[in-house]
Scaffold this motif. Structure first.
Motif, PDB file in Angstrom:
ATOM      1  N   ALA A  11       0.850  -1.193   0.000  1.00  0.00           N
ATOM      2  CA  ALA A  11       0.000   0.000   0.000  1.00  0.00           C
ATOM      3  C   ALA A  11       0.881   1.236   0.000  1.00  0.00           C
ATOM      4  CB  ALA A  11      -0.895  -0.004   1.231  1.00  0.00           C
ATOM      5  N   GLN A  12       0.567   2.173  -0.838  1.00  0.00           N
ATOM      6  CA  GLN A  12       1.325   3.409  -0.929  1.00  0.00           C
ATOM      7  C   GLN A  12       0.458   4.561  -0.452  1.00  0.00           C
ATOM      8  OE1 GLN A  12       4.546   3.778  -1.945  1.00  0.00           O
ATOM      9  NE2 GLN A  12       4.722   1.574  -2.158  1.00  0.00           N
ATOM     10  N   VAL A  13       1.065   5.520   0.168  1.00  0.00           N
ATOM     11  CA  VAL A  13       0.373   6.720   0.605  1.00  0.00           C
ATOM     12  C   VAL A  13       0.875   7.860  -0.257  1.00  0.00           C
ATOM     13  CG1 VAL A  13       0.050   8.322   2.521  1.00  0.00           C
ATOM     14  CG2 VAL A  13       0.175   5.873   2.956  1.00  0.00           C
ATOM     15  N   SER A  14      -0.027   8.673  -0.715  1.00  0.00           N
ATOM     16  CA  SER A  14       0.371   9.788  -1.557  1.00  0.00           C
ATOM     17  C   SER A  14      -0.303  11.051  -1.047  1.00  0.00           C
ATOM     18  CB  SER A  14      -0.050   9.510  -3.002  1.00  0.00           C
ATOM     19  OG  SER A  14       0.363  10.558  -3.825  1.00  0.00           O
ATOM     20  N   PRO A  15       0.423  12.118  -0.885  1.00  0.00           N
ATOM     21  CA  PRO A  15       1.862  12.254  -1.080  1.00  0.00           C
ATOM     22  C   PRO A  15       2.636  11.496   0.002  1.00  0.00           C
ATOM     23  CG  PRO A  15       0.954  14.303  -0.233  1.00  0.00           C
ATOM     24  CD  PRO A  15      -0.195  13.372  -0.485  1.00  0.00           C
ATOM     25  N   ARG A  16       3.833  11.009  -0.355  1.00  0.00           N
ATOM     26  CA  ARG A  16       4.622  10.122   0.477  1.00  0.00           C
ATOM     27  C   ARG A  16       4.922  10.676   1.863  1.00  0.00           C
ATOM     28  NH1 ARG A  16       5.913   7.355   3.690  1.00  0.00           N
ATOM     29  NH2 ARG A  16       7.643   5.955   3.834  1.00  0.00           N
ATOM     30  N   TYR A  17       5.130  11.983   1.983  1.00  0.00           N
ATOM     31  CA  TYR A  17       5.534  12.536   3.271  1.00  0.00           C
ATOM     32  C   TYR A  17       4.434  12.439   4.329  1.00  0.00           C
ATOM     33  CZ  TYR A  17       3.247  16.607   1.209  1.00  0.00           C
ATOM     34  OH  TYR A  17       2.372  17.445   0.597  1.00  0.00           O
ATOM     35  N   LEU A  18       3.213  12.092   3.943  1.00  0.00           N
ATOM     36  CA  LEU A  18       2.150  11.911   4.922  1.00  0.00           C
ATOM     37  C   LEU A  18       2.229  10.548   5.610  1.00  0.00           C
ATOM     38  CD1 LEU A  18      -0.924  13.397   3.039  1.00  0.00           C
ATOM     39  CD2 LEU A  18       0.410  14.436   4.878  1.00  0.00           C
ATOM     40  N   ALA A  19       3.019   9.633   5.086  1.00  0.00           N
ATOM     41  CA  ALA A  19       3.059   8.272   5.597  1.00  0.00           C
ATOM     42  C   ALA A  19       3.926   8.121   6.841  1.00  0.00           C
ATOM     43  CB  ALA A  19       3.562   7.326   4.510  1.00  0.00           C
ATOM     44  N   GLY A  21       7.596   7.552   9.013  1.00  0.00           N
ATOM     45  CA  GLY A  21       8.858   6.833   8.874  1.00  0.00           C
ATOM     46  C   GLY A  21       8.775   5.462   8.250  1.00  0.00           C
ATOM     47  N   GLY A  22       7.775   4.682   8.590  1.00  0.00           N
ATOM     48  CA  GLY A  22       7.673   3.341   8.030  1.00  0.00           C
ATOM     49  C   GLY A  22       8.372   2.299   8.882  1.00  0.00           C
ATOM     50  N   ASP A  23       8.376   1.085   8.418  1.00  0.00           N
ATOM     51  CA  ASP A  23       8.907  -0.060   9.132  1.00  0.00           C
ATOM     52  C   ASP A  23      10.428  -0.128   8.956  1.00  0.00           C
ATOM     53  OD1 ASP A  23       9.619  -2.609  10.051  1.00  0.00           O
ATOM     54  OD2 ASP A  23       7.760  -3.501   9.334  1.00  0.00           O
ATOM     55  N   PRO A  24      11.197  -0.172  10.060  1.00  0.00           N
ATOM     56  CA  PRO A  24      12.668  -0.234   9.950  1.00  0.00           C
ATOM     57  C   PRO A  24      13.175  -1.454   9.187  1.00  0.00           C
ATOM     58  CG  PRO A  24      12.003   0.119  12.234  1.00  0.00           C
ATOM     59  CD  PRO A  24      10.749  -0.103  11.438  1.00  0.00           C
ATOM     60  N   ARG A  25      12.379  -2.511   9.112  1.00  0.00           N
ATOM     61  CA  ARG A  25      12.825  -3.704   8.383  1.00  0.00           C
ATOM     62  C   ARG A  25      12.990  -3.435   6.903  1.00  0.00           C
ATOM     63  NH1 ARG A  25       8.427  -7.551  11.051  1.00  0.00           N
ATOM     64  NH2 ARG A  25       7.278  -5.678  10.532  1.00  0.00           N
ATOM     65  N   TRP A  26      12.290  -2.414   6.355  1.00  0.00           N
ATOM     66  CA  TRP A  26      12.478  -2.044   4.959  1.00  0.00           C
ATOM     67  C   TRP A  26      13.895  -1.547   4.731  1.00  0.00           C
ATOM     68  CZ3 TRP A  26       9.448  -3.230   1.034  1.00  0.00           C
ATOM     69  CH2 TRP A  26       8.108  -3.504   1.278  1.00  0.00           C
ATOM     70  N   VAL A  27      14.530  -1.039   5.784  1.00  0.00           N
ATOM     71  CA  VAL A  27      15.896  -0.520   5.687  1.00  0.00           C
ATOM     72  C   VAL A  27      16.911  -1.625   5.929  1.00  0.00           C
ATOM     73  CG1 VAL A  27      17.543   1.146   6.633  1.00  0.00           C
ATOM     74  CG2 VAL A  27      15.110   1.754   6.461  1.00  0.00           C
ATOM     75  N   THR A  28      16.725  -2.393   6.997  1.00  0.00           N
ATOM     76  CA  THR A  28      17.741  -3.371   7.394  1.00  0.00           C
ATOM     77  C   THR A  28      17.707  -4.667   6.589  1.00  0.00           C
ATOM     78  OG1 THR A  28      16.294  -4.205   9.152  1.00  0.00           O
ATOM     79  CG2 THR A  28      17.870  -2.464   9.737  1.00  0.00           C
ATOM     80  N   ALA A  29      16.526  -5.109   6.154  1.00  0.00           N
ATOM     81  CA  ALA A  29      16.430  -6.400   5.452  1.00  0.00           C
ATOM     82  C   ALA A  29      17.278  -6.458   4.186  1.00  0.00           C
ATOM     83  CB  ALA A  29      14.972  -6.740   5.159  1.00  0.00           C
ATOM     84  N   PRO A  30      17.233  -5.441   3.292  1.00  0.00           N
ATOM     85  CA  PRO A  30      18.090  -5.542   2.100  1.00  0.00           C
ATOM     86  C   PRO A  30      19.580  -5.593   2.447  1.00  0.00           C
ATOM     87  CG  PRO A  30      16.463  -3.790   1.822  1.00  0.00           C
ATOM     88  CD  PRO A  30      16.375  -4.251   3.242  1.00  0.00           C
ATOM     89  N   LEU A  31      19.976  -4.860   3.463  1.00  0.00           N
ATOM     90  CA  LEU A  31      21.391  -4.881   3.843  1.00  0.00           C
ATOM     91  C   LEU A  31      21.796  -6.267   4.335  1.00  0.00           C
ATOM     92  CD1 LEU A  31      21.700  -1.467   5.700  1.00  0.00           C
ATOM     93  CD2 LEU A  31      22.492  -2.031   3.399  1.00  0.00           C
ATOM     94  N   GLN A  32      20.914  -6.918   5.077  1.00  0.00           N
ATOM     95  CA  GLN A  32      21.225  -8.243   5.605  1.00  0.00           C
ATOM     96  C   GLN A  32      21.107  -9.321   4.532  1.00  0.00           C
ATOM     97  OE1 GLN A  32      18.347  -7.715   8.853  1.00  0.00           O
ATOM     98  NE2 GLN A  32      19.983  -8.430  10.197  1.00  0.00           N
ATOM     99  N   GLN A  33      20.049  -9.275   3.740  1.00  0.00           N
ATOM    100  CA  GLN A  33      19.786 -10.354   2.802  1.00  0.00           C
ATOM    101  C   GLN A  33      20.598 -10.249   1.517  1.00  0.00           C
ATOM    102  OE1 GLN A  33      15.543 -10.220   2.347  1.00  0.00           O
ATOM    103  NE2 GLN A  33      15.176 -10.866   4.446  1.00  0.00           N
ATOM    104  N   VAL A  34      20.744  -9.056   0.989  1.00  0.00           N
ATOM    105  CA  VAL A  34      21.428  -8.887  -0.291  1.00  0.00           C
ATOM    106  C   VAL A  34      22.923  -8.628  -0.098  1.00  0.00           C
ATOM    107  CG1 VAL A  34      21.549  -7.520  -2.412  1.00  0.00           C
ATOM    108  CG2 VAL A  34      19.326  -8.041  -1.380  1.00  0.00           C
ATOM    109  N   THR A  91      11.678  10.450   8.644  1.00  0.00           N
ATOM    110  CA  THR A  91      12.199  10.250   7.289  1.00  0.00           C
ATOM    111  C   THR A  91      11.631   8.946   6.746  1.00  0.00           C
ATOM    112  OG1 THR A  91      14.250  11.346   7.920  1.00  0.00           O
ATOM    113  CG2 THR A  91      14.283  10.046   5.889  1.00  0.00           C
ATOM    114  N   PRO A  92      11.005   8.969   5.583  1.00  0.00           N
ATOM    115  CA  PRO A  92      10.441   7.729   5.031  1.00  0.00           C
ATOM    116  C   PRO A  92      11.500   6.648   4.877  1.00  0.00           C
ATOM    117  CG  PRO A  92       9.610   9.633   3.837  1.00  0.00           C
ATOM    118  CD  PRO A  92      10.704  10.138   4.750  1.00  0.00           C
ATOM    119  N   ALA A  93      11.111   5.425   5.248  1.00  0.00           N
ATOM    120  CA  ALA A  93      12.039   4.292   5.177  1.00  0.00           C
ATOM    121  C   ALA A  93      12.603   4.116   3.776  1.00  0.00           C
ATOM    122  CB  ALA A  93      11.330   3.014   5.630  1.00  0.00           C
ATOM    123  N   GLU A  94      11.819   4.448   2.737  1.00  0.00           N
ATOM    124  CA  GLU A  94      12.302   4.302   1.362  1.00  0.00           C
ATOM    125  C   GLU A  94      13.500   5.201   1.084  1.00  0.00           C
ATOM    126  OE1 GLU A  94       7.860   3.407   1.201  1.00  0.00           O
ATOM    127  OE2 GLU A  94       9.165   4.753   2.279  1.00  0.00           O
TER     128      GLU A  94
END
Length: 169
Positions: A11-19, A21-34, A91-94
Motif C-alpha cells: 500500500a502506498q500513501v500519496s503524497p509520500r511525506y504523509l506516511a 517513517g515506516g517499518d525499519p525492516r524495509w531498511v535493514t532487510a536488504p542490507l542483511q539479505q542482499v 524520514t520515510p524508510a524508502e
C-alpha cells in the motif's frame, strides 16, 4: 494461483511525506539479505545496529526523541575520510533504504559525480552553488562552510492549507 497473485500488494500513501517513517525492516532487510551485513545489536533491543563484513561502516537506529534516529557512518581508512549521514524519525524508510543500498552497492570512485552537478542536472534551483531547493519545495540542501552537506525534507503546509475566499453578496 499465479506467482504474481501470491505477492503481497504494498500500500502506498500519496503524497509520500504523509506516511511517516515506516517499518525499519524495509531498511535493514536488504542490507542483511542482499549485501550480507551482520546484526551487531542485542536481540529485543530498541537499538538496531548492522555492519558490513569489512567493518568499514555501520547503520545505527536508536529511537531517541532528541537525536536523529538513523545514522549511517562510513569509517574512513587511510586516505579515505570518514563521514556520517543521519535521518530523523519521520524520514520515510524508502529514502533511508535508497541511501543505504547506494552505499552498500558502492559505485566505483571514478563513477561518482559532484553533488552540485547532480542537482543542477536534475533541475534544482540553486542559490550561490551552496543552497538548492527541490522543484516541489519539500527538500532543501545546503553545503556548510566546513564542506559537509545538510539535507532537510519537510512536508510543508500544502496538505493542510485552507484558502478562504470572500464572496460578494
Amino acid at each position: 494461483m499465479t506467482e504474481a497473485a501470491r505477492q503481497p500488494t504494498l500500500a502506498q500513501v500519496s503524497p509520500r511525506y504523509l506516511a511517516g517513517g515506516g517499518d525499519p525492516r524495509w531498511v535493514t532487510a536488504p542490507l542483511q539479505q542482499v549485501y550480507r551485513w551482520q546484526i551487531a545489536h542485542l536481540p529485543l533491543s530498541p537499538v538496531v545496529r548492522v555492519i558490513p563484513r569489512d567493518r568499514k561502516a555501520e547503520l545505527h537506529l536508536s529511537p531517541d526523541p532528541d537525536q536523529p534516529w538513523w545514522i549511517l557512518r562510513h569509517l574512513g581508512a587511510g586516505e579515505e575520510e570518514s563521514w556520517t549521514m543521519s535521518f530523523g524519525a519521520r524520514t520515510p524508510a524508502e529514502i533511508i533504504t535508497a541511501a543505504t543500498i547506494a552505499y552498500a552497492a558502492g559505485p566505483a570512485p571514478e563513477d561518482l559525480l559532484d553533488p552540485v552537478t547532480v542537482l543542477e542536472q536534475a533541475g534544482w534551483p540553486s542559490r550561490h552553488q551552496r543552497h538548492f531547493d527541490s522543484p516541489d519545495g519539500h527538500v532543501h540542501i545546503g553545503r556548510l562552510a566546513n564542506g559537509s552537506w545538510h539535507i532537510k525534507v519537510t512536508a510543508g503546509m500544502e496538505p493542510w492549507r485552507i484558502s478562504h475566499q470572500q464572496v460578494a453578496v
